[in-house]
Each structure stands twice: as C-alpha cells, then as structure tokens.
Design an enzyme around this catalytic site. Structure first.
Site, short mmCIF file in Angstrom:
data_model
loop_
_atom_site.label_atom_id
_atom_site.label_comp_id
_atom_site.label_asym_id
_atom_site.label_seq_id
_atom_site.Cartn_x
_atom_site.Cartn_y
_atom_site.Cartn_z
N ASP A 1 40.83 40.20 34.91
CA ASP A 1 39.44 40.37 34.50
C ASP A 1 39.09 39.40 33.37
O ASP A 1 39.95 39.01 32.59
CB ASP A 1 39.20 41.80 33.97
N1 URA Z 1 43.75 45.88 36.19
C1 URA Z 1 42.53 45.72 35.64
O1 URA Z 1 41.80 46.68 35.43
N2 URA Z 1 42.15 44.47 35.31
C2 URA Z 1 42.93 43.38 35.50
O2 URA Z 1 42.52 42.25 35.17
C3 URA Z 1 44.19 43.57 36.09
C4 URA Z 1 44.59 44.84 36.42
#
Ligand code: URA
Length: 237
Positions: A106
């Site tokens: 993310d």
């Molecule tokens: N889980 C999440 O919520 N975000 C990520 O970037 C990776 C795993």
C-alpha cells in the site's frame, strides 16, 4: 568473482581486455546503477550488480534489486498521475529496463520491495500456489490478543474472499505484531485487523520468501541482490 573491474569484464568471456577498456570508456558499464569508467575499481560480481549494456555480468542476465519503499511512494513501476513510484528511487540505468515489482505494498506502507525483470520468478513468488511467505511488522491502535491470534490462524471470511491461515506473533503488550501471509490480497492485513475491530497504524514488510530487508538500508535506499540471495529465491520457487 572478486578483483579489478576490467578483469571481471574480460573474464566473463564476452569481451577481450582491450574491448573491456573501450566499453568502460564508452560508459557501457555500470556498477550498482552508477556509470563506471575506471577499470582498476576493485569490486565483486557476486555482491554488486555489474551491468554491460544493461545485462548483468556473472549472473543470469536479469536485474534483481531490493528497495526500502518509504511510506507515500507507490509500489508500481509507473504512475500516470505523476505520483512518485519505487522505480523513481533507482538510477536511470535501471529505469530503462522493463522492471516489475514483486507483490504490491500500500502507498502508506513501507518496507521491502523486490524489483526484477525476471517475469517468471515474479509470477512464481506472487502465485498463491507457491506459498512464498511474506512477513510484516504491524503496529495497532489496540493490543492484539489470543482471540486475534486464533482468528488469523483460521480461514477468515472478509466478504469478497476467505483468507488462508496466517501467522500472528504478538510482541510486548500486543500493539506490535509480526504477521505472516501466504497470499497478498489488496489491503489484506488492514482488513483482517479491521475484522477484529483493530486499526493498523503502521505497516512494514520485512521479508518476501527467503529475502529479508537489509537492516542497513534506510527508507528510499536500495541495493542489488547478492548472488546467494538470488539463488535462494530461485531455489524456493
Ligand atoms: N496488507 C495490507 O493491508 N497492506 C499491504 O500493503 C500489504 C499487506
């Protein structure tokens, strides 16, 4: 192989010593993404990425890089809206290659990204069939407890998909945890904790399969993978 850069270049069998000198002068050689023109530079082709015309010397020809993605940077290789991406953190020598990011993170998360043009490895590492574990350091608004641990270990129904069992290891009072996933669905960890009534306030990826984020890198830093790290990744998939 360790030694002078010009010797390493000629030992690869593609160039004579004189051709290696000419290639260096012409700027066709980079070491870890930076142009190298000095043949007397002492280096190690197992530890450093030596590229001739963009192809790695002493390797399988592919580029393998670890990047410490900072929060706020996209894990994609290009963005049409002009936002900063992980590939923008790399020198130009790498940006000309068709690189892919293995497994997304993310925008507000940080940590390990593996960037490579080995599409087959990328596919294998992200395919749920191959089960390459990924671990994440997570901080929460409220402490995780035994119920969260048990819930993570079982399939969790998140509406649009049901998770595979995941690991949850609590540290200290439980506000900090290490989560292990075998898959990587969009926002998965945030959604799993939201399901448990908790909010993720910090998320950092530590490992992808056998590859661990180098402690000596700071956010925004990167390095070429060592030969031993590449071999382990290729072996495990
Ligand atoms: N889980 C999440 O919520 N975000 C990520 O970037 C990776 C795993």
């Amino acid at each position: 192989m360790k030694g002078r850069l010009d010797r390493i270049l000629s030992a690869c069998g593609l160039l004579t010593r004189t051709e290696a000198q000419a290639a260096l002068k012409a700027g066709r050689v980079t070491v870890n993404g930076l142009p190298a023109r000095d043949g007397s530079l002492k280096t190690d082709s197992d530890e450093n990425a030596i590229l001739l015309d963009g192809r790695r010397i002493g390797g399988d020809g592919f580029v393998y890089l670890m990047v410490y993605k900072p929060a706020g940077v996209l894990s994609a290789t290009e963005d049409r809206h002009g936002e900063q991406t992980a590939v923008d953190l790399l020198p130009d020598a790498y940006r000309r290659r068709p690189l892919g990011v293995v497994g997304r993170l993310d925008k507000d998360a940080e940590g390990l990204l593996l960037i490579t043009d080995n599409g087959a490895l990328n596919h294998r590492l992200t395919s749920p069939r191959h089960h390459a574990d990924k671990t994440y350091l997570v901080r929460l608004d409220l402490p995780a407890d035994e119920r969260d641990e048990a819930a993570f270990a079982c399939p969790m129904d998140l509406g649009d998909f049901v998770t595979q069992p995941a690991g949850l290891e609590r540290q200290g009072d439980g506000r900090e945890c290490v989560v292990t996933l075998r898959e990587g669905k969009f926002h998965q960890i945030k959604r799993m904790f939201a399901h448990q009534g908790k909010t993720v306030v910090f998320l950092k990826r530590l490992t992808i399969g056998t590859l661990r984020l180098d402690d000596s890198l700071s956010p925004g830093g990167w390095r070429a993978l060592k030969k031993s790290e590449i071999e382990l990744l290729l072996q495990e998939t």
